[in-house]
Design a protein around this motif. Structure first.
Motif, PDB file in Angstrom:
ATOM      1  N   LYS A 162      10.501  16.182 -15.328  1.00 33.35           N
ATOM      2  CA  LYS A 162      10.599  14.946 -14.529  1.00 33.35           C
ATOM      3  C   LYS A 162       9.889  15.208 -13.198  1.00 33.35           C
ATOM      4  O   LYS A 162      10.127  16.236 -12.557  1.00 33.35           O
ATOM      5  N   PRO A 163       8.987  14.307 -12.759  1.00 34.03           N
ATOM      6  CA  PRO A 163       8.267  14.572 -11.514  1.00 34.03           C
ATOM      7  C   PRO A 163       9.186  14.583 -10.298  1.00 34.03           C
ATOM      8  O   PRO A 163      10.111  13.771 -10.207  1.00 34.03           O
ATOM      9  N   ALA A 164       8.924  15.538  -9.403  1.00 33.18           N
ATOM     10  CA  ALA A 164       9.762  15.662  -8.198  1.00 33.18           C
ATOM     11  C   ALA A 164       8.904  16.007  -6.989  1.00 33.18           C
ATOM     12  O   ALA A 164       7.861  16.662  -7.108  1.00 33.18           O
ATOM     13  N   LEU A 165       9.359  15.526  -5.834  1.00 34.35           N
ATOM     14  CA  LEU A 165       8.738  15.883  -4.556  1.00 34.35           C
ATOM     15  C   LEU A 165       9.823  16.521  -3.691  1.00 34.35           C
ATOM     16  O   LEU A 165      10.942  16.008  -3.649  1.00 34.35           O
ATOM     17  N   ASN A 166       9.489  17.618  -3.035  1.00 39.01           N
ATOM     18  CA  ASN A 166      10.457  18.269  -2.150  1.00 39.01           C
ATOM     19  C   ASN A 166      10.062  18.076  -0.699  1.00 39.01           C
ATOM     20  O   ASN A 166       8.900  18.285  -0.329  1.00 39.01           O
ATOM     21  N   VAL A 167      11.040  17.686   0.112  1.00 38.65           N
ATOM     22  CA  VAL A 167      10.792  17.445   1.537  1.00 38.65           C
ATOM     23  C   VAL A 167      11.769  18.283   2.349  1.00 38.65           C
ATOM     24  O   VAL A 167      12.971  18.256   2.113  1.00 38.65           O
ATOM     25  N   VAL A 168      11.221  19.031   3.297  1.00 37.98           N
ATOM     26  CA  VAL A 168      12.063  19.755   4.259  1.00 37.98           C
ATOM     27  C   VAL A 168      11.757  19.195   5.633  1.00 37.98           C
ATOM     28  O   VAL A 168      10.594  18.926   5.955  1.00 37.98           O
ATOM     29  N   THR A 169      12.789  18.973   6.437  1.00 38.88           N
ATOM     30  CA  THR A 169      12.555  18.607   7.826  1.00 38.88           C
ATOM     31  C   THR A 169      13.071  19.748   8.697  1.00 38.88           C
ATOM     32  O   THR A 169      14.086  20.369   8.378  1.00 38.88           O
ATOM     33  N   ALA A 170      12.348  20.018   9.764  1.00 45.50           N
ATOM     34  CA  ALA A 170      12.736  21.124  10.652  1.00 45.50           C
ATOM     35  C   ALA A 170      12.373  20.752  12.079  1.00 45.50           C
ATOM     36  O   ALA A 170      11.429  19.997  12.313  1.00 45.50           O
ATOM     37  N   GLY A 171      13.128  21.298  13.019  1.00 43.83           N
ATOM     38  CA  GLY A 171      12.922  20.943  14.423  1.00 43.83           C
ATOM     39  C   GLY A 171      11.686  21.578  15.023  1.00 43.83           C
ATOM     40  O   GLY A 171      11.007  20.976  15.847  1.00 43.83           O
ATOM     41  N   LEU A 172      11.383  22.786  14.589  1.00 44.05           N
ATOM     42  CA  LEU A 172      10.301  23.535  15.226  1.00 44.05           C
ATOM     43  C   LEU A 172       9.343  24.118  14.210  1.00 44.05           C
ATOM     44  O   LEU A 172       9.777  24.753  13.229  1.00 44.05           O
ATOM     45  N   ARG A 173       8.053  23.911  14.443  1.00 41.91           N
ATOM     46  CA  ARG A 173       7.028  24.478  13.561  1.00 41.91           C
ATOM     47  C   ARG A 173       7.185  26.005  13.513  1.00 41.91           C
ATOM     48  O   ARG A 173       7.373  26.642  14.556  1.00 41.91           O
ATOM     49  N   GLY A 174       7.143  26.552  12.314  1.00 39.86           N
ATOM     50  CA  GLY A 174       7.266  28.013  12.178  1.00 39.86           C
ATOM     51  C   GLY A 174       8.701  28.502  12.158  1.00 39.86           C
ATOM     52  O   GLY A 174       8.953  29.701  12.052  1.00 39.86           O
ATOM     53  N   VAL A 223       6.830  20.530   4.461  1.00 41.63           N
ATOM     54  CA  VAL A 223       7.750  20.628   5.599  1.00 41.63           C
ATOM     55  C   VAL A 223       7.257  19.675   6.687  1.00 41.63           C
ATOM     56  O   VAL A 223       6.070  19.672   7.019  1.00 41.63           O
ATOM     57  N   PHE A 224       8.163  18.854   7.183  1.00 45.38           N
ATOM     58  CA  PHE A 224       7.857  17.934   8.279  1.00 45.38           C
ATOM     59  C   PHE A 224       8.615  18.403   9.523  1.00 45.38           C
ATOM     60  O   PHE A 224       9.765  18.856   9.405  1.00 45.38           O
ATOM     61  N   TYR A 225       8.000  18.225  10.693  1.00 45.82           N
ATOM     62  CA  TYR A 225       8.655  18.698  11.912  1.00 45.82           C
ATOM     63  C   TYR A 225       9.078  17.526  12.800  1.00 45.82           C
ATOM     64  O   TYR A 225       8.331  16.553  12.966  1.00 45.82           O
ATOM     65  N   GLY A 226      10.283  17.659  13.334  1.00 41.31           N
ATOM     66  CA  GLY A 226      10.806  16.648  14.252  1.00 41.31           C
ATOM     67  C   GLY A 226      12.232  17.038  14.593  1.00 41.31           C
ATOM     68  O   GLY A 226      13.011  17.327  13.690  1.00 41.31           O
ATOM     69  N   PRO A 272      16.405  12.455  15.550  1.00 36.25           N
ATOM     70  CA  PRO A 272      16.463  11.590  14.355  1.00 36.25           C
ATOM     71  C   PRO A 272      15.310  10.592  14.356  1.00 36.25           C
ATOM     72  O   PRO A 272      15.160   9.824  15.306  1.00 36.25           O
ATOM     73  N   GLY A 273      14.485  10.641  13.334  1.00 38.67           N
ATOM     74  CA  GLY A 273      13.398   9.663  13.191  1.00 38.67           C
ATOM     75  C   GLY A 273      12.078  10.067  13.820  1.00 38.67           C
ATOM     76  O   GLY A 273      11.054   9.447  13.538  1.00 38.67           O
ATOM     77  N   ASP A 274      12.068  11.108  14.664  1.00 44.45           N
ATOM     78  CA  ASP A 274      10.816  11.361  15.397  1.00 44.45           C
ATOM     79  C   ASP A 274       9.761  12.113  14.583  1.00 44.45           C
ATOM     80  O   ASP A 274       8.639  12.282  15.044  1.00 44.45           O
ATOM     81  N   ALA A 275      10.102  12.528  13.365  1.00 43.41           N
ATOM     82  CA  ALA A 275       9.089  13.219  12.552  1.00 43.41           C
ATOM     83  C   ALA A 275       7.910  12.290  12.231  1.00 43.41           C
ATOM     84  O   ALA A 275       6.779  12.739  12.092  1.00 43.41           O
TER      85      ALA A 275
END
Ligand code: FMN
Length: 281
Positions: free
Chosen positions: A117-129, A154-157, A160-163
């Protein structure tokens, strides 16, 4: 639902309403070209109890705990595509997602419903690295389930919402992920990623030997034209990479339960030797 309409299930492992995980999942879904409807589950608003390690699911295929796990598993099985989003908490997954993942031992008995089944994984983090092993843990999870990981990012922000707020680069990344959901084009990996699974988490084993931390296959690392290159091959004893290997591992686990039943009297006598030590608080 209209004919031809696909269902996307977003599993949100953040407690924040309209936080980064939630808006990124929605932005990704907006950019899936195929007709679809987006359903979402916030793990924090469900009752998910920790695994009790009874292994009843290996025997009976079902868990003895009565909570929302089965509802979520049913939704995952029914969806055409999954987006799993977790914030990074102290370099790893948010705790609720790990609790959910541990319960997925019982998914062995519904392996076919999730296979490829196709899947996308998303990680959010406050600081790059500073996202640590979060993406690796999430990718391991999709591999265990036998999902087809179409892309992970990985998305950074920090707020809440600022990514995605005034951030065209990350918005474009979310848009790209949307186009990847049902794409038949295979994932493209850079040469320094594991050629089998795309992971960038590679363990050095000494000499030129390496092991991919995501798919756990072995290989070698070399420098070609001044660039790192990885040569990694599927190990026959891998427990979870192919459907056949997962089935074999499931059978091994089931057999271990039998071994336990046969030997538990003897082991129990040994355990009793530790019974009265220390004070429980
Ligand atoms: C308990 C806690 C631990 C965190 N640990 C990290 C961390 O180790 N590394 C990091 O980059 N960000 C860390 N963050 C920041 C979040 O990952 C970041 O704010 C993320 O965008 C939250 O996503 P959300 O809005 O979907 O909840 C932490 C946040 C919390 C609340």
């Amino acid at each position: 639902m209209l004919e031809g309409m696909r269902t996307i299930l977003g599993l949100i492992a953040s407690p924040r309403r309209l936080g980064n995980c939630e808006i990124i999942v929605k932005e990704i879904a907006r950019n899936i070209p195929e007709p679809h409807e987006l359903k979402m589950i916030r793990l924090h608003s469900k009752n998910i109890r920790p695994c009790r390690a009874c292994y009843a699911c290996l025997e009976k295929g079902d868990c003895t705990l009565d909570d929302d796990f089965r509802f979520i598993a049913d939704q995952m099985a029914a969806a055409d595509g999954l987006i799993i989003a977790s914030p990074c908490y102290i370099f790893g997954l948010s705790g609720i997602l790990k609790v959910f993942i541990d319960r997925c031992m019982q998914m062995f008995s519904r392996a076919e419903a999730l296979l490829d089944k196709p899947a996308l994984n998303v990680v959010t983090a406050g600081l790059r690295g500073e996202s640590g092993y979060t993406e690796l843990a999430l990718n391991n999870f999709t591999m265990v389930l036998g999902l087809k990981l179409q892309e992970s990012a990985v998305f950074y922000g920090a707020l809440p919402g600022d990514a995605l707020w005034k951030n065209e680069e990350q918005k474009n990344l979310a848009r790209y992920l949307g186009t990847r959901m049902f794409s038949l084009e295979p994932r493209k990996y850079e040469k320094w990623r594991c050629p089998l699974c795309g992971s960038d988490a590679i363990q050095l084993l000494g000499g030129n030997r390496v092991q991919c931390m995501a798919c756990r296959n072995y290989g070698t690392i070399s420098l070609k034209d001044g660039d790192v290159s990885l040569d990694i091959a599927l190990k026959p004893e891998n427990i979870l990479f192919t459907a056949e290997q997962r089935k074999h591992h499931h059978q091994w686990l089931q057999n271990e339960k039998n071994v336990f039943l046969q030997t538990h009297r003897e082991i129990s006598g040994f355990q009793q030797g530790y019974k009265d030590e220390g004070t429980w608080l």
